[in-house]
Design an enzyme around this catalytic site. Sequence first.
Site, PDB file in Angstrom:
ATOM      1  N   LYS A 198      -0.191  15.375  -4.032  1.00  0.00           N
ATOM      2  CA  LYS A 198      -0.967  14.736  -2.866  1.00  0.00           C
ATOM      3  C   LYS A 198      -0.837  15.675  -1.655  1.00  0.00           C
ATOM      4  CE  LYS A 198      -0.552  10.493  -1.052  1.00  0.00           C
ATOM      5  NZ  LYS A 198      -0.058  10.764   0.285  1.00  0.00           N
TER       6      LYS A 198
ATOM      7  N   GLU B  73      -1.756  15.794   2.713  1.00  0.00           N
ATOM      8  CA  GLU B  73      -2.239  15.262   3.876  1.00  0.00           C
ATOM      9  C   GLU B  73      -3.299  16.162   4.643  1.00  0.00           C
ATOM     10  OE1 GLU B  73       0.391  12.943   6.199  1.00  0.00           O
ATOM     11  OE2 GLU B  73       1.234  11.932   4.577  1.00  0.00           O
TER      12      GLU B  73
ATOM     13  N   ASP C 279       3.714  13.584  -3.732  1.00  0.00           N
ATOM     14  CA  ASP C 279       3.466  13.919  -2.257  1.00  0.00           C
ATOM     15  C   ASP C 279       3.935  15.403  -1.987  1.00  0.00           C
ATOM     16  OD1 ASP C 279       1.883  12.486  -0.805  1.00  0.00           O
ATOM     17  OD2 ASP C 279       3.278  10.935  -0.288  1.00  0.00           O
TER      18      ASP C 279
ATOM     19  N   ASP D 216       6.119  10.364   0.112  1.00  0.00           N
ATOM     20  CA  ASP D 216       7.037  10.907   0.789  1.00  0.00           C
ATOM     21  C   ASP D 216       7.644   9.880   1.800  1.00  0.00           C
ATOM     22  OD1 ASP D 216       4.657  10.760   2.395  1.00  0.00           O
ATOM     23  OD2 ASP D 216       4.979  12.789   3.381  1.00  0.00           O
ATOM     24  N   SER D 217       6.850   8.735   1.598  1.00  0.00           N
ATOM     25  CA  SER D 217       7.564   7.429   2.108  1.00  0.00           C
ATOM     26  C   SER D 217       9.048   7.154   1.971  1.00  0.00           C
ATOM     27  CB  SER D 217       6.803   6.160   2.124  1.00  0.00           C
ATOM     28  OG  SER D 217       6.393   6.306   0.553  1.00  0.00           O
TER      29      SER D 217
ATOM     30  N   GLU E  18      -6.117   5.763   4.319  1.00  0.00           N
ATOM     31  CA  GLU E  18      -5.245   4.889   4.883  1.00  0.00           C
ATOM     32  C   GLU E  18      -5.702   4.436   6.279  1.00  0.00           C
ATOM     33  OE1 GLU E  18      -1.080   6.435   4.759  1.00  0.00           O
ATOM     34  OE2 GLU E  18      -0.371   4.993   5.613  1.00  0.00           O
TER      35      GLU E  18
END
Length: 271
Positions: free
Chosen positions: A120, A122, A90, A51-52, A189
């Site tokens: 993925k 978070e 993501d 999602d970056s 991270e």
Amino acid sequence: MSVHSEIKKITTETLKKMKGNGTKISMLTAYDFTSAKMIDAGGVDAILVGDSAANVMAGFETTLPITLDHMIYHAQSVVRGTQRALIVVDMPFGSYQSDPKRALKSAVKIMKETQASALKLEGGKEIAKCIKKIIDAGIPVMGHLGLTPQSINQFGSYKIRAKAEEEANKLIEDALLLEKLGCFAIVLEKIPAALAKKVTERLSIPTIGIGAGVECDGQVLVYQDMVGMNKGFAPKFLRQYLDLHTEITNAVSQYVQDVKTKNFPNENESY
Ligand code: KIV
């Protein structure tokens, strides 16, 4: 020439085996077809449609604005450019945190529309029910702990996480929980290398580090950062393998000059 002669698709099981036999896992982000083709040909084990993309492709300050449909568009492009690497997508902010049903609906939409292999999410304990619901539906999940950019408004900065004992202990508990829930790997991270080492040793599933030291089972970087496209972004954990910002702006300047001086196109470049 590519570094792999026969194309054998990497799976989540391959990554688990790699941890078992001590083979380090390489992962890079990709958001588009052309980059995915180059990254896959370079022999990376896994591609993260991160999602970056919100930062790198769209220029947003945070990853929060990217939508499920944006992520699906990026993932479809990456899938079309990839033959070998495992593709992990993501789940964007807001698509899974509210309740397990919503999480599964979003997860199924990504899997159906992209043909990626895994997702993925978070977070730890707080989203355990959502992770379980997705895994129970047969969808492989990669966890993400430490600096989780979707929580930036809670953290207040992108500084290193889990330096204090309390946060480090919670991270270890969350990692063990994610393993118990059935996650196939966990991204760590921006946490101290010693903590990442400890977590990696405690888990039977692989850890993939970004700013988490060399003892993780693998490493992930944002592709545009590692090839030096993102001028001025130079966190300590980043190794820049190229200076593409300079290479590309020089090439563009040369092209502009060639057009202005009628040096381009020449006879061979004309019909
Ligand atoms: O979105 C992303 O690029 C990520 C990596 C930094 C792990 O989540």
